[in-house]
Write an enzyme that holds these catalytic residues in place. Structure first.
Site, PDB file in Angstrom:
ATOM      1  N   CYS A  32       0.834  -1.208   0.000  1.00 57.54           N
ATOM      2  CA  CYS A  32       0.000   0.000   0.000  1.00 57.54           C
ATOM      3  C   CYS A  32       0.869   1.260   0.000  1.00 57.54           C
ATOM      4  O   CYS A  32       1.495   1.587   1.006  1.00 57.54           O
ATOM      5  CB  CYS A  32      -0.916  -0.045   1.228  1.00 57.54           C
ATOM      6  N   CYS A  35       0.026   3.872   2.594  1.00 50.28           N
ATOM      7  CA  CYS A  35       0.437   3.401   3.928  1.00 50.28           C
ATOM      8  C   CYS A  35       1.905   3.713   4.166  1.00 50.28           C
ATOM      9  O   CYS A  35       2.292   4.172   5.241  1.00 50.28           O
ATOM     10  CB  CYS A  35       0.229   1.885   4.057  1.00 50.28           C
TER      11      CYS A  35
END
Length: 108
Positions: A32, A35
């Site tokens: 991600c 993230c």
């Protein structure tokens, strides 16, 4: 590399739910991009406010049980726990000032 402590399905109860301190869990995954972008910001906030808020990370790919229990459907998702209860949810990567504004009640 993040300085935040990793928690797992096995340690979530003891590390987060049973903590006397206010804890923010960063639900994330290796693949991600957002993230990875928010990780260093969370590290800064954790370092600056370690007396008020602890920040830990839970990899949703490695720990699907906890992610499912808390309804994590998009990441990054950050949940603040106090006394074993979710008291705040922040979804998505944000710049540091926006995250600090979202967390202001826990950082004051």
């Amino acid at each position: 590399m993040s300085t935040a402590k990793d928690v797992t399905d096995a340690t979530f109860q003891s590390e987060v739910l049973n903590s006397e301190k206010t804890i923010m869990v960063d639900f994330w995954a290796e693949w991600c991009g957002p993230c990875r972008a928010v990780g260093p910001i969370l590290d800064q906030i954790a370092a600056e406010h370690s007396d008020k808020l602890s920040i830990v990370k839970l990899n949703v790919d490695d720990n699907p049980e906890t992610a499912m229990k808390y309804g994590i459907t998009s990441i990054p998702a950050m949940k603040v726990y106090r006394g074993g209860e979710v008291v705040k949810t922040v979804i998505g990567a944000k710049p540091k000032p926006a995250l600090e504004a979202d967390l202001a009640e826990f950082l004051a």
